[in-house]
Write a protein that holds these residues in place. Structure first.
Motif, short mmCIF file in Angstrom:
data_model
loop_
_atom_site.label_atom_id
_atom_site.label_comp_id
_atom_site.label_asym_id
_atom_site.label_seq_id
_atom_site.Cartn_x
_atom_site.Cartn_y
_atom_site.Cartn_z
N ALA A 75 0.85 -1.19 0.00
CA ALA A 75 0.00 0.00 0.00
C ALA A 75 0.88 1.24 0.00
O ALA A 75 1.87 1.30 0.73
N PRO A 76 0.54 2.22 -0.83
CA PRO A 76 1.36 3.44 -0.85
C PRO A 76 1.19 4.22 0.45
O PRO A 76 0.15 4.17 1.10
N SER A 77 2.24 4.94 0.82
CA SER A 77 2.17 5.74 2.04
C SER A 77 1.19 6.90 1.86
O SER A 77 0.60 7.37 2.81
N SER A 78 1.04 7.36 0.62
CA SER A 78 0.03 8.36 0.30
C SER A 78 -0.47 8.08 -1.11
O SER A 78 0.27 7.55 -1.94
N PRO A 79 -1.72 8.42 -1.39
CA PRO A 79 -2.24 8.13 -2.73
C PRO A 79 -1.52 8.96 -3.79
O PRO A 79 -1.09 10.09 -3.52
N PRO A 80 -1.39 8.42 -4.99
CA PRO A 80 -0.77 9.21 -6.05
C PRO A 80 -1.67 10.39 -6.39
O PRO A 80 -2.87 10.33 -6.21
N PRO A 81 -1.09 11.47 -6.89
CA PRO A 81 -1.90 12.65 -7.22
C PRO A 81 -2.79 12.37 -8.43
O PRO A 81 -2.48 11.52 -9.27
N LEU A 82 -3.90 13.09 -8.49
CA LEU A 82 -4.74 13.03 -9.67
C LEU A 82 -3.98 13.62 -10.84
O LEU A 82 -3.06 14.43 -10.66
N SER A 83 -4.38 13.24 -12.03
CA SER A 83 -3.75 13.78 -13.23
C SER A 83 -3.82 15.30 -13.23
O SER A 83 -4.90 15.87 -13.06
N PRO A 84 -2.71 15.98 -13.42
CA PRO A 84 -2.75 17.45 -13.43
C PRO A 84 -3.53 17.99 -14.63
O PRO A 84 -3.95 19.13 -14.63
N TYR A 85 -3.73 17.17 -15.65
CA TYR A 85 -4.46 17.61 -16.84
C TYR A 85 -5.94 17.26 -16.77
O TYR A 85 -6.68 17.49 -17.71
N GLY A 86 -6.39 16.68 -15.66
CA GLY A 86 -7.80 16.35 -15.50
C GLY A 86 -8.12 14.92 -15.89
O GLY A 86 -7.27 14.18 -16.39
N THR A 87 -9.35 14.53 -15.61
CA THR A 87 -9.84 13.20 -16.00
C THR A 87 -10.96 13.39 -17.01
O THR A 87 -11.65 14.41 -17.02
N PHE A 88 -11.15 12.39 -17.85
CA PHE A 88 -12.09 12.50 -18.96
C PHE A 88 -13.02 11.29 -18.96
O PHE A 88 -12.60 10.17 -18.65
N THR A 89 -14.26 11.53 -19.34
CA THR A 89 -15.25 10.47 -19.47
C THR A 89 -15.67 10.42 -20.93
O THR A 89 -15.91 11.46 -21.54
#
Length: 137
Positions: free
Chosen positions: A5-19
């Motif tokens: 398990a990571p010590s902290s979650p990875p950051p969200l994409s700096p360019y956003g998420t797309f659906t």
């Protein structure tokens, strides 16, 4: 093998998420694209397509303004299409403009047949599909 398990979650994409929809628009060579439609068109097709072409070795989500471009497209009832060409990623420098042009034409033909409402519907409402190509280098 157990993944720690990571010590902290990875950051969200700096360019956003797309659906949207990921689809194959050519089988030879195998090419894919991602289309995000305006919310009002999730079950129907919009005839207006903005095709975002990344530069050099880019693929989908090539720029920091991609999410903003998607928002602007959607506010005008356009979808945003992000293709992967043979020259994307490590394919850069191993092709030609003719090949890129051919692959973009394959994408546009696919969209005309499968994602612009196509067929009799076009003739009934009299509205032609519109494409805009946006390049980034």
């Amino acid at each position: 093998m157990r993944i720690p398990a990571p010590s902290s979650p990875p950051p969200l994409s700096p360019y956003g998420t797309f659906t949207g929809s990921l689809f194959q628009y050519s089988s030879s060579p195998s090419l894919i694209a991602f289309e995000s439609k305006p919310p009002a068109f999730t079950t129907t097709q919009t005839k207006n397509k903005c095709i975002l072409l990344g530069g050099l070795s880019d693929g989908p989500i090539p720029t920091p303004y991609t999410k903003q471009l998607e928002h602007i497209c959607h506010s005008h009832n356009w979808s945003l299409v992000q293709p992967v060409l043979s020259s994307s990623y490590l394919g850069f420098g191993h092709g030609s403009l003719d090949r890129d042009t051919n692959e973009i034409c394959k994408l546009m033909n696919y969209l005309l047949c499968h994602s612009c409402g196509g067929g009799e519907e076009e003739e009934e409402d009299g509205v032609e599909p519109t494409f805009a190509l946006v390049g980034h280098a």
